[in-house]
Motif scaffolding. Structure first.
Motif, PDB file in Angstrom:
ATOM      1  N   ARG A 163       0.834  -1.196   0.000  1.00 50.91           N
ATOM      2  CA  ARG A 163       0.000   0.000   0.000  1.00 50.91           C
ATOM      3  C   ARG A 163       0.869   1.247   0.000  1.00 50.91           C
ATOM      4  O   ARG A 163       2.008   1.242   0.423  1.00 50.91           O
ATOM      5  CB  ARG A 163      -0.902   0.015   1.236  1.00 50.91           C
TER       6      ARG A 163
ATOM      7  N   ALA B  81      -7.653  11.516   2.256  1.00 51.69           N
ATOM      8  CA  ALA B  81      -6.768  10.530   1.635  1.00 51.69           C
ATOM      9  C   ALA B  81      -6.595   9.287   2.494  1.00 51.69           C
ATOM     10  O   ALA B  81      -6.631   8.157   1.985  1.00 51.69           O
ATOM     11  CB  ALA B  81      -5.403  11.183   1.372  1.00 51.69           C
TER      12      ALA B  81
ATOM     13  N   PRO C 139      -6.246  12.896  -3.025  1.00 52.00           N
ATOM     14  CA  PRO C 139      -7.465  12.312  -2.469  1.00 52.00           C
ATOM     15  C   PRO C 139      -8.428  11.881  -3.556  1.00 52.00           C
ATOM     16  O   PRO C 139      -8.374  12.357  -4.684  1.00 52.00           O
ATOM     17  CB  PRO C 139      -8.047  13.460  -1.645  1.00 52.00           C
ATOM     18  N   ALA C 140      -9.309  10.985  -3.159  1.00 48.28           N
ATOM     19  CA  ALA C 140     -10.279  10.471  -4.114  1.00 48.28           C
ATOM     20  C   ALA C 140     -11.182  11.583  -4.622  1.00 48.28           C
ATOM     21  O   ALA C 140     -11.597  12.451  -3.880  1.00 48.28           O
ATOM     22  CB  ALA C 140     -11.120   9.383  -3.453  1.00 48.28           C
TER      23      ALA C 140
ATOM     24  N   GLY D  97     -13.873   8.370  -7.321  1.00 47.17           N
ATOM     25  CA  GLY D  97     -12.831   7.863  -6.427  1.00 47.17           C
ATOM     26  C   GLY D  97     -11.490   7.812  -7.107  1.00 47.17           C
ATOM     27  O   GLY D  97     -10.528   7.316  -6.556  1.00 47.17           O
TER      28      GLY D  97
ATOM     29  N   PRO E 182      -1.052   8.740   0.362  1.00 49.91           N
ATOM     30  CA  PRO E 182      -1.826   9.051  -0.836  1.00 49.91           C
ATOM     31  C   PRO E 182      -2.179  10.529  -0.869  1.00 49.91           C
ATOM     32  O   PRO E 182      -3.192  10.960  -0.353  1.00 49.91           O
ATOM     33  CB  PRO E 182      -3.069   8.179  -0.676  1.00 49.91           C
TER      34      PRO E 182
ATOM     35  N   ARG F 144      -7.788   8.803  -8.407  1.00 46.14           N
ATOM     36  CA  ARG F 144      -6.734   9.640  -7.877  1.00 46.14           C
ATOM     37  C   ARG F 144      -5.935  10.289  -8.996  1.00 46.14           C
ATOM     38  O   ARG F 144      -4.836  10.783  -8.771  1.00 46.14           O
ATOM     39  CB  ARG F 144      -5.789   8.819  -6.995  1.00 46.14           C
TER      40      ARG F 144
ATOM     41  N   GLY G 206      -8.078   2.531   5.882  1.00 53.62           N
ATOM     42  CA  GLY G 206      -6.789   2.085   5.391  1.00 53.62           C
ATOM     43  C   GLY G 206      -5.848   1.848   6.544  1.00 53.62           C
ATOM     44  O   GLY G 206      -6.194   2.028   7.724  1.00 53.62           O
TER      45      GLY G 206
ATOM     46  N   HIS H   5      -9.844   7.272   2.682  1.00 56.14           N
ATOM     47  CA  HIS H   5     -10.451   6.980   1.373  1.00 56.14           C
ATOM     48  C   HIS H   5     -11.907   7.429   1.383  1.00 56.14           C
ATOM     49  O   HIS H   5     -12.805   6.694   0.971  1.00 56.14           O
ATOM     50  CB  HIS H   5     -10.331   5.494   1.035  1.00 56.14           C
TER      51      HIS H   5
END
Length: 888
Positions: free
Chosen positions: A14, A97, A21-22, A27, A18, A29, A163, A100
């Motif tokens: 992973r 982020a 953000p979605a 969703g 991130p 990126r 996450g 999610h």
């Protein structure tokens, strides 16, 4: 596998961070989705605001050496303005982020951000202009906006995918209540609602919850993901396991410390700060293990973030040492000196390091543009890093001379350089990516520059007067002028004296000295002002010829509202007190508004929760052998209205407990030395025995048993027998033993009053010992507290008969005990009756030399307020006074 778009991969594949953000629709990126959502433009606008706050903070910081409110303004422009805006923006961004989650509605996000900045402007303006209503409104709006931000952070977790690093959002959720508490405490301080007795604890709680809570918690949480990202390495295996533990340690420790500081519980606060330090240590250990020998994504960001984390840990350890070593009132100075270290070394450096990495990521449209922006922000980073941390070191180390000023200058130059680079990056983005940017950018820059110039102009205008020439009141004429110089002391949230009376036309000079642990100044309305004074510093203010009443006050935010004011009153006509008199006339209780030597202000109020010493004499205990344990220890106590002092005590009070018995009774006193700093002994004047062993000095942790038979009646003194006895008695190690004469009749009320001198200052210090040797106390007191029975009278009923036992503890002065409105019909002094009822004569005073004792009796004929005083009026006007309130 690594990459800046999503951050380096973790051990399980992973991404560590991130950063994209979605998108709200799918969703995705992908960078195009990020730009389409409008987040890039919002980040750009937000960072323009951050830069504007920083631009305003720099000139205020430059003026802080000469004007105290500028110091406050610089700190809050930076923390409340720039840092709060940054935390609000980035905590929401990272929460989306990490969880999610769906992006919050941008209109409400913008509204929250606008509300916070409007609130900050209101708070700053309200404090600067001394408008408490505006300050309160700003604090209320800030609390509302941050509370809304907290609600959004919790709502994001509903239905979100979550996450591995989702627990980091807990740091952002914990930080928001910290700012809310900090705003409430700040409002109490700024409006003076934190009383003099609670001021130190509330101020320390405010500093801790703001720096370590609102700023420290989100920074620590973000570093769990940001640190491996800027290093370009995989996230450590135990990150998701350790992050919640660190939050429990730091959050729990901070909560304990803030509650304890606000309540005045020093050792509980030490425990809380220790827990916070332990959490930081665990996090630092993880960060150190994450480092790998490879080229980082941004060397500048790595070094700055690493240095900032080290300064945080060092600052918390130093804070822990200060709180453990000093009482809260004295800890203010030590903790206050750590604030610049944490603000610059930790907070500012984290902000610079994080923005160096993050701004290119969120503003750039691709890798090439990102590299260009990062190259701009990293220009000269090694030199800036060295200058900033050298400046922090100069501020932190106890070096002589202008080292602190040099350190502040180095840090300011480094900050200004980064500010200029950030402006160039934001300007490039506005010009290149927004069609209207080219025309709006000069307006934005002009607004920030204009605001900076305005703040500078206000600072310069309000710092006028300084210690310069005289400020002559309007309407003064020629002719001969009397001159007068008055000493003024600043301490314990009071100006002493609080009132000065002068004849009309007197040329008045004030010699202002700060004797407090924290810094103060004094500003005369329409006249001169001192600069910010540290402990021991003095300045002379020349007011010229004074023809009208004037007001002076401390300009540090909240201090005037808390009571740091001085009234200069002009007398006109005959019949007024003499020109040399700096005290007001006596009121009904015989108190004075101030002492001539700048002692405690007896007109001030005692702290909330304070209780007077119970003057009632307890009955003789049953039996003929009385066993008592007295512990010698240092205790902080309120010894005058709003004045706290460390005392050396027997049994935790000064004077110590009163022992009461009959002729022939045996007292078995166990003395335990709980004072870890020195040895103590004890001497009971009521007993006869060889002093060699019973009165010997015992070391800390030791105990002795002192056994004596009270063969003779009287009011006796006991005190510490360890040399120098003058200091031990003068700092509170004394008490009374009352042995009833045979056949003593009962009365309606029986009181014990132990008279003594009060010497303020650090016990055993050169200044305090000099006052003792010169017999120049700050006050004279009954039962250890100046003026306590003037504000909390003794009570009884009309027609009642009272006996007053009096012991003169000294150490140097005796007493002439007198009650206004009555005549003593019984006088017992040093073991013998001088007067008994039924005889035609009466007595007006019980005169006692140091270490003597006795009692007087009287009957109060009617309801009213009967003042009792030491009839040496120097003593009465400086605290040796009280009232018997007789009811109908």
């Amino acid at each position: 596998m690594t990459g800046e778009q999503g951050g380096p991969a973790s051990a399980d594949g992973r991404r560590a961070l991130p950063l994209r953000p979605a998108g709200p629709e799918t969703g995705s990126r992908h960078p195009s989705r990020f730009r389409a959502s409008g987040l890039r433009k919002r980040h750009l606008r937000a960072h323009v605001v951050i830069v504007a706050w920083l631009a305003l903070a720099l000139p205020a910081a430059a003026a802080q050496q000469s004007l105290p409110v500028a110091r406050w303004l610089a700190v809050h422009l930076f923390l409340l303005g720039a840092v709060t805006t940054a935390i609000l923006v980035w905590s929401e961004h990272f929460a989306v982020a990490l969880l999610h989650a769906r992006q919050p509605d941008k209109r409400w996000s913008d509204a929250r951000l606008a509300g916070v900045n409007l609130a900050v402007a209101g708070v700053l303006t309200g404090v600067w202009a001394d408008v408490p209503l505006l300050t309160g409104a700003g604090c209320a709006l800030l609390i509302a906006a941050v509370a809304a931000h907290l609600v959004v952070l919790f709502r994001m977790g509903r239905g979100a995918l979550g996450g591995r690093l989702a627990p980091v959002v807990g740091y952002y959720r914990a930080a928001a209540p910290a700012l809310i508490v900090g705003a409430v405490l700040g409002w109490l301080l700024a409006t003076g609602r934190a009383g003099a007795g609670e001021y130190a604890g509330v101020r320390l709680a405010h500093i801790h919850v703001t720096l370590l809570g609102w700023v420290g918690l989100p920074v620590l949480g973000t570093l769990f993901m940001l640190w491996p990202t800027v290093l370009g390495v995989r996230m450590a295996e135990r990150t998701s396991e350790l992050a919640p533990r660190v939050l429990a340690l730091t959050g729990g420790g901070l909560l304990t410390a803030v509650v304890a500081l606000a309540a005045g519980w020093r050792w509980a606060a030490v425990t809380g700060v220790a827990g916070y330090a332990a959490g930081v240590a665990v996090a630092l250990g993880l960060f150190v293990r994450t480092v790998r020998r490879r080229s980082p994504v941004s060397a500048a960001a790595v070094w700055m973030l690493g240095a900032a984390a080290c300064w945080l840990f060092a600052g918390v350890l130093a804070d822990l040492g200060v709180l453990a070593a000093r009482p809260l009132a004295g800890a203010q100075e030590g903790v206050g000196s750590l604030v610049p270290v944490l603000l610059i070394g930790f907070v500012a450096q984290v902000l610079v390091g994080a923005l160096t990495y993050l701004l290119p990521v969120v503003l750039a449209g691709g890798p090439k543009e990102r590299a260009v922006l990062r190259a701009v922000l990293e220009r000269g980073w090694a030199v800036r890093l060295g200058a900033l941390n050298a400046g922090v070191a100069l501020l932190a180390l106890p070096l002589p001379g202008p080292s602190g000023t040099v350190g502040l200058l180095l840090a300011a130059v480094a900050a200004a350089a980064f500010l200029a680079l950030t402006v160039s990056v934001l300007g490039r983005e506005l010009r290149g990516k927004d069609g209207g940017g080219a025309s709006r950018w000069p307006v934005l820059l002009g607004t920030a520059a204009g605001a900076s110039i305005t703040v500078l102009a206000v600072l310069v205008a309000n710092s006028g007067g300084g210690t310069g020439g005289p400020a002559v009141a309007a309407g003064t004429g020629g002719g001969a002028t009397a001159s007068r110089t008055v000493g003024v002391a600043l301490s314990d949230m009071r100006v002493r004296p609080a009132r000065i009376e002068v004849a009309e036309g007197t040329a008045l000079r004030l010699k202002v000295t700060n004797t407090d642990a924290q810094r103060h100044d004094l500003k005369v309305a329409h006249g001169p002002a001192t600069p910010l004074l540290s402990r021991g510093q003095s300045r002379v203010l020349d007011l010229g010829r004074v023809t009208g009443n004037r007001l002076a006050w401390c300009t540090v935010p909240g201090h005037r509202a808390a009571g740091m004011t001085l009234d200069i009153v002009v007398r006109r006509g005959a019949g007024s007190p003499g020109a040399g008199d700096t005290t007001a006339a006596h009121g009904p209780s015989g108190t004075a508004t101030a002492t001539a030597n700048g002692g405690p202000d007896l007109t001030a109020g005692f702290s909330r929760g304070w209780k007077p010493r119970d003057a009632d004499l307890a009955p003789v205990p049953g039996g003929t052998v009385h066993k008592i344990t007295l512990r010698a220890a240092r205790t902080e106590a309120e010894v005058a209205p709003g004045v706290r002092q460390q005392m050396w005590t027997f049994g935790g009070t000064a004077p110590g407990p009163t022992l009461h018995g009959a002729v022939g009774d045996v007292f078995e006193v166990t003395l335990v030395n709980d004072d870890h700093g020195m040895g103590h002994g004890i001497d009971f004047h009521a007993g006869t025995l060889a002093p060699d062993r019973a009165m010997r000095t015992i070391r800390p942790g030791q105990r002795l048993v002192y056994r004596f038979r009270a063969d003779r009646a009287g009011a006796w003194l006991y005190h510490c027998s360890t040399a120098p006895v003058l200091q031990h008695i003068g700092n509170g190690m004394y008490g009374a033993v009352v042995i009833d004469p045979p056949g003593l009749k009962k009365v309606d009320h029986e009181y014990v009053l132990v008279s003594s001198e009060l010497y303020l200052g650090t016990p055993g210090s050169t200044a305090q010992v000099t006052k003792m040797r010169q017999d120049a106390p700050d006050a004279w007191v009954f039962n250890g507290v100046a003026g306590q029975y003037a504000q909390r009278p003794l009570t009884m009923e009309a027609g009642g008969r009272a006996r007053f036992w009096v012991v003169a503890a000294g150490p140097s002065d005796g007493i002439a005990f007198h009650i206004v409105g009555t005549v003593f019909d019984t006088v017992y002094k040093e073991g013998a009756y001088l007067l008994k009822p039924g005889r035609p004569g009466g007595s007006q005073v019980l005169d006692l030399a140091p270490a003597q004792g006795g009692f007087v009796e009287t009957t109060f004929p009617a309801a009213g307020h009967y003042s009792f005083v030491d009839h040496d009026m120097r003593h009465a006007e400086a605290g040796a006074t009280g009232v018997v309130e007789v009811g109908g």
